[in-house]
Design an enzyme around this catalytic site. Structure first.
Site, PDB file in Angstrom:
ATOM      1  N   CYS A   2       0.830  -1.196   0.000  1.00  0.00           N
ATOM      2  CA  CYS A   2       0.000   0.000   0.000  1.00  0.00           C
ATOM      3  C   CYS A   2       0.867   1.249   0.000  1.00  0.00           C
ATOM      4  CB  CYS A   2      -0.949   0.042   1.199  1.00  0.00           C
ATOM      5  SG  CYS A   2      -2.087  -1.337   1.306  1.00  0.00           S
ATOM      6  N   ARG A  27       5.781  -0.425  -4.528  1.00  0.00           N
ATOM      7  CA  ARG A  27       5.370  -1.108  -3.307  1.00  0.00           C
ATOM      8  C   ARG A  27       4.363  -2.228  -3.586  1.00  0.00           C
ATOM      9  NH1 ARG A  27       6.621   1.886   1.307  1.00  0.00           N
ATOM     10  NH2 ARG A  27       4.923   0.988   2.508  1.00  0.00           N
ATOM     11  N   TRP A  74      -2.902  -2.716  -1.689  1.00  0.00           N
ATOM     12  CA  TRP A  74      -2.572  -4.125  -1.888  1.00  0.00           C
ATOM     13  C   TRP A  74      -3.539  -4.913  -1.026  1.00  0.00           C
ATOM     14  CZ3 TRP A  74      -0.787  -8.451   0.858  1.00  0.00           C
ATOM     15  CH2 TRP A  74      -0.194  -9.462   0.094  1.00  0.00           C
ATOM     16  N   ASN A 100      -2.763   2.024   5.654  1.00  0.00           N
ATOM     17  CA  ASN A 100      -1.841   0.935   5.352  1.00  0.00           C
ATOM     18  C   ASN A 100      -1.671   0.124   6.625  1.00  0.00           C
ATOM     19  OD1 ASN A 100       0.096  -0.736   4.314  1.00  0.00           O
ATOM     20  ND2 ASN A 100       1.729   0.777   4.283  1.00  0.00           N
ATOM     21  N   GLY A 101      -1.770  -1.207   6.524  1.00  0.00           N
ATOM     22  CA  GLY A 101      -1.651  -2.062   7.700  1.00  0.00           C
ATOM     23  C   GLY A 101      -2.883  -2.933   7.850  1.00  0.00           C
ATOM     24  N   GLU A 480      18.423 -17.940  -3.386  1.00  0.00           N
ATOM     25  CA  GLU A 480      18.086 -16.614  -3.885  1.00  0.00           C
ATOM     26  C   GLU A 480      17.894 -16.627  -5.392  1.00  0.00           C
ATOM     27  OE1 GLU A 480      17.291 -12.518  -4.203  1.00  0.00           O
ATOM     28  OE2 GLU A 480      16.961 -14.089  -2.708  1.00  0.00           O
ATOM     29  N   LYS A 484      14.380 -15.373  -7.226  1.00  0.00           N
ATOM     30  CA  LYS A 484      14.324 -14.313  -8.240  1.00  0.00           C
ATOM     31  C   LYS A 484      13.536 -14.772  -9.458  1.00  0.00           C
ATOM     32  CE  LYS A 484      15.731 -10.937  -6.420  1.00  0.00           C
ATOM     33  NZ  LYS A 484      15.021 -11.556  -5.330  1.00  0.00           N
ATOM     34  N   GLU A 487       9.768 -14.976  -8.626  1.00  0.00           N
ATOM     35  CA  GLU A 487       9.145 -13.684  -8.387  1.00  0.00           C
ATOM     36  C   GLU A 487       8.711 -12.990  -9.671  1.00  0.00           C
ATOM     37  OE1 GLU A 487      10.927 -11.493  -4.498  1.00  0.00           O
ATOM     38  OE2 GLU A 487      12.358 -11.860  -6.097  1.00  0.00           O
ATOM     39  N   HIS A 503      18.088 -38.221  -2.986  1.00  0.00           N
ATOM     40  CA  HIS A 503      17.152 -38.583  -1.919  1.00  0.00           C
ATOM     41  C   HIS A 503      15.715 -38.213  -2.267  1.00  0.00           C
ATOM     42  CE1 HIS A 503      20.359 -39.834   0.736  1.00  0.00           C
ATOM     43  NE2 HIS A 503      21.000 -38.689   0.514  1.00  0.00           N
ATOM     44  N   LYS A 603       6.723  -4.429  -2.488  1.00  0.00           N
ATOM     45  CA  LYS A 603       8.118  -4.168  -2.150  1.00  0.00           C
ATOM     46  C   LYS A 603       8.347  -4.165  -0.650  1.00  0.00           C
ATOM     47  CE  LYS A 603      12.393  -3.001  -2.957  1.00  0.00           C
ATOM     48  NZ  LYS A 603      13.306  -4.020  -3.512  1.00  0.00           N
TER      49      LYS A 603
END
Length: 608
Positions: A2, A27, A74, A100-101, A480, A484, A487, A503, A603
């Site tokens: 947000c 964001r 968001w 926001n929250g 990582e 990437k 995402e 395994h 973000k």
């Protein structure tokens, strides 16, 4: 998550709000809206989708007014649609709120308000705030907001407009970022500094449970007891162009190309006369000597940096390290005492899970060290010690240079601790320092030879599933690389320790399966060669990342070899991640995805 922008002054508020919201697109969001106080009423325009949809709506209406609030949402409560978009209005139309929250007790408040005759239009938790302010309003907006905040539970950054107070914006924060921008005959609120950097460089950073009363002439900050608070002005000295694309097609590729300079900015000020000098550190030699355990806490990309950190701190400083996902750490009643150190990693310094986990560690007696990028952020302010990475603004949702710089800071910590414990010889210490200082040039060399990565991506961007494998630090690095790709390309990807293939995972390898292997750990080189042979025997296509000196040997079995400069294996992850970032970027571009704003992601994750 947000984005909030607010403006009060003499100019038309609408274009300023839209410009600020555009700066906050990184964001993540799925709807947007603005509320403008105009001639005694509030004009509200909001819509599902990108800001371009909101701009199109605004082009068909004439909205004046020099005070307003804007929001990009968001979704957490209720699907993304026009009704659930912010701002939200009170029943009587006198109050507009952006938030926001998450309001954790919104259902109880909603039930109470329904009992008082209030009707709800949306599925959001935010609408209860607008109605609750109306319920408490008896002619004093500040008092109504205070009463509301004392009843809500959870995290919030709030902006409030009132038709009865046409010369004021009220804003508040708890566990979600919010700053105040100071101008001449105008003032601002925003979730992040880039939103208002075109208009002011003088910033007030709000603390938790604070309320600011904003007029065009002043900003007054209060705690929830109504006591006025004093705050120093923070002057932003980085260039506004740092938050712009600067000729690059996407922020992500721009930030990858900024990695050499960012790593140098993290390292150079802290290496003086061949010694590591950690600025304003209060961790003493005695504390390091008596440290029984280090906890590294983070989320997402920062967590993966922490996994590398575990390897290097244990190797160089010989202190046991546990790396944990922040959202799990907080709730498992971790065993911590005053002889433990907790290192928290966050690009934004506002990651809510990490912030809450750090508070839990502090509550149990642990000393805390924050490694963050954003100066003055919540985590930076609350930690006992802080190392800023100085990476500059990172706008793309998929983090890149933050990872390299977090690793750089962790190497400095590991080397400093190892040196202060007397575990490293002068020769070892000097070798590591020398290698670290060469990292920016090594990354630059990788970037200059990116065509091979781009070519391989062009041949495999339609892969259905990709596996990243490695051993030791290469396995930590693979996590990582895999993230990437997931995402921004939306391709299923997993990271596995090379030795774990047999395994179970190798059952998933079939003709054409893409496998990406990193081979930077010399003592495990032959083992990884064996793992590559195993997947090749099952039909896999392999891209390997290897040192220049080993390229010829690796090329005998891999389909493609991406080389990095020869480096000490302990230092290699800072360099070897860049080819993985480039590969993910080029795959995403070739699939036609929105690289900087991947679907469903944000973000700065400021909700649990």
């Amino acid at each position: 998550m947000c984005g909030i922008v607010g403006y009060i002054g003499k100019e038309n508020a609408t274009p300023i709000l839209i410009d600020g919201l555009k700066k906050l697109e990184y964001r993540g969001y799925d709807s947007a809206g603005i509320a403008i106080l105009n001639n005694g009423s509030i004009d509200l325009v909001k819509s599902k989708g990108r800001l371009s949809v909101l701009e199109e709506k605004l082009s068909g209406v004439n909205i004046g007014g020099t005070i307003g609030i804007g929001h990009t949402r968001w979704a957490t409560h209720g699907e993304p649609n026009d009704v659930n978009s912010h701002p939200h209005m009170s029943r009587n139309g006198k109050f507009a709120v952006v938030h926001n929250g998450i309001i954790e007790n919104y259902l109880q408040i909603k039930e109470f308000l329904i009992g008082k005759g209030y009707e709800f239009r949306s599925e959001t938790d935010t609408e209860v705030v607008a109605h609750l302010i109306e319920y408490h309003y008896k002619g004093d907006l500040k008092e109504a907001v205070f009463k509301t905040l004392n009843e809500v539970e959870g995290a919030y950054a709030l902006g409030v407009l009132s038709t009865d107070n046409p010369d004021m914006i009220v804003a508040a924060k708890k566990d979600s970022p919010l700053v105040v921008g100071l101008g001449k005959d105008e003032n601002y609120i925003a979730s992040d500094i880039p939103a208002i950097l075109n208009y002011t460089r003088d910033i007030l950073i709000l603390e938790d449970k604070e309320v600011v009363l904003l007029t065009k002439d002043k900003a007054e900050i209060y705690n929830l007891l109504g006591e006025k608070q004093q705050r120093k002005v923070f002057h932003v000295d980085w260039d506004v162009s740092a938050a712009e694309k600067g000729g690059y097609e996407h922020f992500m590729i721009k930030e990858i190309f900024e990695e050499p300079a960012s790593v140098k900015a993290t390292l150079s000020p802290r290496i003086k006369d061949n010694e590591i000098v950690l600025d304003k550190f209060t961790i003493t030699d005695e504390m390091i000597k008596n440290c029984e355990k280090i906890h590294i806490i983070a989320c997402g990309t920062a967590y993966h940096a922490g996994v590398v950190g575990k390897y290097i701190i244990e190797k160089l400083a010989r202190i046991p390290v546990e790396t944990e996902v922040a959202s799990e750490f907080r709730y498992r009643d971790p065993i911590i005492n005053d002889k433990h150190l907790t290192i928290v990693l966050s690009q934004s310094g506002e990651t809510i899970d990490t912030l809450m986990a750090m508070r839990e560690a502090k509550r149990k007696g642990s000393r805390t060290l924050a490694i963050v990028n954003v100066v003055g952020s919540s985590i930076a302010r609350e930690a006992d010690d802080v190392l800023y990475t100085w990476a500059g603004p990172e706008i793309a949702v998929a983090s890149t240079k933050a990872y390299n710089t977090q690793l750089s800071a962790l190497y400095l910590v590991a080397l400093s601790f190892g040196r202060r414990k007397g575990l490293l010889s002068d020769e070892e210490y000097n070798n590591y320092l020398n290698q670290l200082q060469q990292v920016p040039d090594m990354i630059s060399k990788v970037l200059n030879e990116r065509e091979d990565i781009q070519k391989f991506a062009s041949e495999h961007f339609n892969a259905r599933s990709v596996f990243y494998i490695g051993r030791g630090l290469d396995y930590a690095l693979s996590m990582e690389g895999s993230l990437k790709l997931k995402e921004i390309s939306y391709i299923h990807s997993e990271a596995y320790a090379g030795g774990e293939l047999k395994h179970g995972t190798i059952a998933l390898i079939e003709d054409g399966t893409l496998v990406i292997c990193s081979l930077t750990q010399e003592q495990l080189f032959e083992k990884m060669i064996g793992n590559i042979r195993e997947v090749k025997a099952r039909g896999a296509v392999v891209m390997a990342i290897a040192y220049e000196k080993n390229a010829a040997e690796v090329a005998k079995i891999a389909d493609s070899v991406i080389t990095i400069p020869d480096a000490d294996p302990t230092i290699a992850p800072i360099v070897a991640v860049t080819p993985m970032q480039l590969f993910a970027y080029y795959v995403s571009v070739m699939k036609g995805n929105d690289v900087d704003k991947p679907r469903n992601l944000a973000k700065s994750v400021t909700v649990e």
